[in-house]
Design a protein around this motif. Sequence first.
Motif, PDB file in Angstrom:
ATOM      1  N   PHE A  71       0.716  -1.150  -0.008  1.00 35.91           N
ATOM      2  CA  PHE A  71       0.163   0.026   0.013  1.00 35.91           C
ATOM      3  C   PHE A  71       0.805   1.282  -0.121  1.00 35.91           C
ATOM      4  O   PHE A  71       0.848   2.149  -0.542  1.00 35.91           O
ATOM      5  N   ALA A  72       1.958   1.187   0.849  1.00 38.97           N
ATOM      6  CA  ALA A  72       2.951   2.325   1.064  1.00 38.97           C
ATOM      7  C   ALA A  72       3.428   2.556  -0.513  1.00 38.97           C
ATOM      8  O   ALA A  72       3.501   3.835  -1.058  1.00 38.97           O
ATOM      9  N   SER A  73       3.796   1.647  -1.302  1.00 39.28           N
ATOM     10  CA  SER A  73       4.481   1.841  -2.374  1.00 39.28           C
ATOM     11  C   SER A  73       3.574   2.308  -3.605  1.00 39.28           C
ATOM     12  O   SER A  73       3.699   3.292  -4.301  1.00 39.28           O
ATOM     13  N   VAL A  74       2.266   1.530  -3.572  1.00 41.76           N
ATOM     14  CA  VAL A  74       1.398   1.990  -4.604  1.00 41.76           C
ATOM     15  C   VAL A  74       0.810   3.600  -4.403  1.00 41.76           C
ATOM     16  O   VAL A  74       0.682   4.031  -5.257  1.00 41.76           O
ATOM     17  N   ALA A  75       0.810   3.886  -3.108  1.00 40.62           N
ATOM     18  CA  ALA A  75       0.219   5.239  -2.794  1.00 40.62           C
ATOM     19  C   ALA A  75       1.133   6.410  -3.407  1.00 40.62           C
ATOM     20  O   ALA A  75       0.884   7.508  -4.104  1.00 40.62           O
ATOM     21  N   VAL A  76       2.390   6.077  -3.169  1.00 40.57           N
ATOM     22  CA  VAL A  76       3.538   7.087  -3.814  1.00 40.57           C
ATOM     23  C   VAL A  76       3.654   6.915  -5.319  1.00 40.57           C
ATOM     24  O   VAL A  76       3.734   7.830  -5.917  1.00 40.57           O
ATOM     25  N   LEU A  77       3.741   5.530  -5.761  1.00 40.57           N
ATOM     26  CA  LEU A  77       3.495   5.568  -7.262  1.00 40.57           C
ATOM     27  C   LEU A  77       2.544   6.406  -7.989  1.00 40.57           C
ATOM     28  O   LEU A  77       2.427   6.906  -8.846  1.00 40.57           O
ATOM     29  N   LEU A  78       1.179   6.179  -7.270  1.00 40.82           N
ATOM     30  CA  LEU A  78       0.418   6.858  -7.968  1.00 40.82           C
ATOM     31  C   LEU A  78       0.313   8.213  -7.943  1.00 40.82           C
ATOM     32  O   LEU A  78      -0.123   9.264  -8.928  1.00 40.82           O
ATOM     33  N   LYS A  79       0.921   8.840  -6.927  1.00 40.26           N
ATOM     34  CA  LYS A  79       0.820  10.414  -7.035  1.00 40.26           C
ATOM     35  C   LYS A  79       1.886  10.601  -7.943  1.00 40.26           C
ATOM     36  O   LYS A  79       1.643  11.863  -8.824  1.00 40.26           O
ATOM     37  N   GLY A  80       3.410  10.105  -7.901  1.00 45.54           N
ATOM     38  CA  GLY A  80       4.132  10.372  -8.973  1.00 45.54           C
ATOM     39  C   GLY A  80       3.674  10.254 -10.401  1.00 45.54           C
ATOM     40  O   GLY A  80       3.903  11.034 -11.342  1.00 45.54           O
ATOM     41  N   TRP A 110      17.998  17.650  -2.731  1.00 47.64           N
ATOM     42  CA  TRP A 110      16.934  18.901  -2.904  1.00 47.64           C
ATOM     43  C   TRP A 110      15.800  18.737  -1.865  1.00 47.64           C
ATOM     44  O   TRP A 110      15.369  19.741  -1.260  1.00 47.64           O
ATOM     45  N   PHE A 111      15.286  17.592  -1.759  1.00 47.12           N
ATOM     46  CA  PHE A 111      14.042  17.228  -1.141  1.00 47.12           C
ATOM     47  C   PHE A 111      14.041  16.499   0.153  1.00 47.12           C
ATOM     48  O   PHE A 111      13.185  16.366   0.955  1.00 47.12           O
ATOM     49  N   GLY A 112      15.433  15.996   0.220  1.00 40.76           N
ATOM     50  CA  GLY A 112      15.555  15.404   1.605  1.00 40.76           C
ATOM     51  C   GLY A 112      15.055  13.744   1.745  1.00 40.76           C
ATOM     52  O   GLY A 112      14.758  13.088   0.449  1.00 40.76           O
ATOM     53  N   LEU A 113      15.047  12.886   2.506  1.00 37.31           N
ATOM     54  CA  LEU A 113      14.897  11.542   2.521  1.00 37.31           C
ATOM     55  C   LEU A 113      13.672  11.397   2.736  1.00 37.31           C
ATOM     56  O   LEU A 113      13.052  11.507   4.073  1.00 37.31           O
ATOM     57  N   GLY A 114      12.746  10.936   1.959  1.00 36.68           N
ATOM     58  CA  GLY A 114      11.348  11.019   1.978  1.00 36.68           C
ATOM     59  C   GLY A 114      10.606  10.820   0.687  1.00 36.68           C
ATOM     60  O   GLY A 114      10.870  10.726  -0.284  1.00 36.68           O
ATOM     61  N   GLU A 115       9.430  11.170   0.654  1.00 35.30           N
ATOM     62  CA  GLU A 115       8.290  10.885  -0.170  1.00 35.30           C
ATOM     63  C   GLU A 115       8.414  11.970  -1.398  1.00 35.30           C
ATOM     64  O   GLU A 115       8.453  11.524  -2.457  1.00 35.30           O
ATOM     65  N   LYS A 116       8.983  13.114  -1.019  1.00 36.02           N
ATOM     66  CA  LYS A 116       9.229  14.049  -2.199  1.00 36.02           C
ATOM     67  C   LYS A 116      10.243  13.593  -3.129  1.00 36.02           C
ATOM     68  O   LYS A 116      10.065  13.682  -4.431  1.00 36.02           O
ATOM     69  N   SER A 117      11.167  12.952  -2.737  1.00 37.65           N
ATOM     70  CA  SER A 117      12.391  12.465  -3.570  1.00 37.65           C
ATOM     71  C   SER A 117      11.863  11.525  -4.304  1.00 37.65           C
ATOM     72  O   SER A 117      12.290  11.563  -5.641  1.00 37.65           O
ATOM     73  N   LEU A 118      11.038  10.371  -3.924  1.00 37.46           N
ATOM     74  CA  LEU A 118      10.561   9.588  -4.594  1.00 37.46           C
ATOM     75  C   LEU A 118       9.646   9.968  -5.848  1.00 37.46           C
ATOM     76  O   LEU A 118       9.715   9.632  -6.790  1.00 37.46           O
ATOM     77  N   ILE A 119       8.595  11.002  -5.430  1.00 36.31           N
ATOM     78  CA  ILE A 119       7.821  11.608  -6.402  1.00 36.31           C
ATOM     79  C   ILE A 119       8.512  12.042  -7.566  1.00 36.31           C
ATOM     80  O   ILE A 119       8.149  12.040  -8.756  1.00 36.31           O
ATOM     81  N   PHE A 120       9.569  12.834  -6.998  1.00 37.58           N
ATOM     82  CA  PHE A 120      10.498  13.490  -8.089  1.00 37.58           C
ATOM     83  C   PHE A 120      11.064  12.806  -9.076  1.00 37.58           C
ATOM     84  O   PHE A 120      10.871  12.688 -10.371  1.00 37.58           O
ATOM     85  N   VAL A 121      11.626  11.489  -8.556  1.00 37.39           N
ATOM     86  CA  VAL A 121      12.063  10.608  -9.575  1.00 37.39           C
ATOM     87  C   VAL A 121      11.045   9.608 -10.496  1.00 37.39           C
ATOM     88  O   VAL A 121      11.496   9.200 -11.644  1.00 37.39           O
ATOM     89  N   LEU A 122       9.872   9.438  -9.968  1.00 38.80           N
ATOM     90  CA  LEU A 122       9.012   8.842 -10.632  1.00 38.80           C
ATOM     91  C   LEU A 122       8.421   9.845 -11.647  1.00 38.80           C
ATOM     92  O   LEU A 122       8.103   9.180 -12.666  1.00 38.80           O
ATOM     93  N   VAL A 123       8.104  11.094 -11.229  1.00 40.10           N
ATOM     94  CA  VAL A 123       7.930  12.022 -12.375  1.00 40.10           C
ATOM     95  C   VAL A 123       8.874  11.881 -13.745  1.00 40.10           C
ATOM     96  O   VAL A 123       8.433  11.805 -14.782  1.00 40.10           O
ATOM     97  N   HIS A 124      10.118  11.942 -13.096  1.00 40.94           N
ATOM     98  CA  HIS A 124      10.967  11.983 -14.321  1.00 40.94           C
ATOM     99  C   HIS A 124      10.927  10.834 -14.965  1.00 40.94           C
ATOM    100  O   HIS A 124      11.231  10.733 -16.497  1.00 40.94           O
ATOM    101  N   ALA A 125      10.650   9.477 -14.309  1.00 38.90           N
ATOM    102  CA  ALA A 125      10.339   8.170 -15.076  1.00 38.90           C
ATOM    103  C   ALA A 125       9.307   7.950 -16.179  1.00 38.90           C
ATOM    104  O   ALA A 125       9.472   7.625 -17.039  1.00 38.90           O
ATOM    105  N   VAL A 126       8.377   8.643 -15.614  1.00 34.67           N
ATOM    106  CA  VAL A 126       7.168   8.498 -16.476  1.00 34.67           C
ATOM    107  C   VAL A 126       6.831   9.676 -17.437  1.00 34.67           C
ATOM    108  O   VAL A 126       6.355   9.241 -18.549  1.00 34.67           O
ATOM    109  N   LEU A 127       7.371  10.979 -17.133  1.00 38.26           N
ATOM    110  CA  LEU A 127       7.031  12.017 -17.889  1.00 38.26           C
ATOM    111  C   LEU A 127       7.358  12.118 -19.462  1.00 38.26           C
ATOM    112  O   LEU A 127       6.788  12.084 -20.512  1.00 38.26           O
ATOM    113  N   TRP A 128       8.483  11.630 -19.558  1.00 36.86           N
ATOM    114  CA  TRP A 128       9.283  11.805 -20.805  1.00 36.86           C
ATOM    115  C   TRP A 128       8.859  10.584 -21.913  1.00 36.86           C
ATOM    116  O   TRP A 128       8.415  10.995 -23.173  1.00 36.86           O
TER     117      TRP A 128
END
Length: 283
Positions: A84-93, A140-158
């Motif tokens: 659930f923790a992984s899916v929640a972050v994945l959906l946001k990104g 830039w964002f520290g150790l947490g959810e924001k860092s994961l969302i940043f790399v997820l956006v990069h992985a999906v966006l392009w």
Amino acid sequence: MSDVTEPLSGLAGREAEPTKASGRLRRALGSPFARRAYVLALLALVWQAVALWQNNPILLPTFTQTAAAFADSVANDGLGGYAFASVAVLLKGYLLAVALALVLVSLAVANGFARDVLTTLTAMLNPLPAIALLPLAMLWFGLGEKSLIFVLVHAVLWPFALAALSGFDSVPETLRLVGRNYGLKGPAYVAKILVPAALPAVLSGLKIGWAFAWRTLIAAELVFGVTSRQGGLGWFIFQNRNELLTDKVFAGLAAVIVIGLVVDGLLFRAVEAATVRRWGMQR
């Protein structure tokens, strides 16, 4: 004469019922879900045979051992919470990346300079592995959810933007003229003309983006794993690897695979069946 005809018609009806039932059974056994189940069962048999032949559960546990570890992890180790923790972050990104990509592609369709910017950024950043940006994200964002969302956006966006733009470019000129004749411009033109016509490419881009998002998330969680103060599936895999619990490592991998199969089978296939397949745009 009618006395003879009635028993014959009743007999024909009784013969037709098993024929209809067997036809439904054949269609069910030949459905895409059934064919996928055959493939999964074959893979499970091959896995079981290879693991038994190797006879080293630390390197390769059997399918039955992994299934037992999966059930035990769900019941006792909180595997559902990790998932659930992984899916929640994945959906946001993922959703943020899709929204940004649609905005960028819409601007690229409407403006030549915006198209040049998007194609240049795609050529620059699409080959760059998202996990390579993780150190910068942590800075830039520290150790947490924001860092994961940043790399997820990069992985999906392009990759999604590239697929959507290619789909929009393949829309026939006749449909474009229809939209212009109706006075459609800007977002209305994109939503009512380009998106429906390019839907096969858009759906393909969504699938590719989903796969890239999963890969990036699990790789990032293997590094530091904390998502909103709770570990994700990557962290679960990493912890059990350190303890040489290979069956539970495979259980974590199986959770990723199961979620992927469910999303593909229930979500993407349902959307395709209701749209592009129903409209005859895809076989």
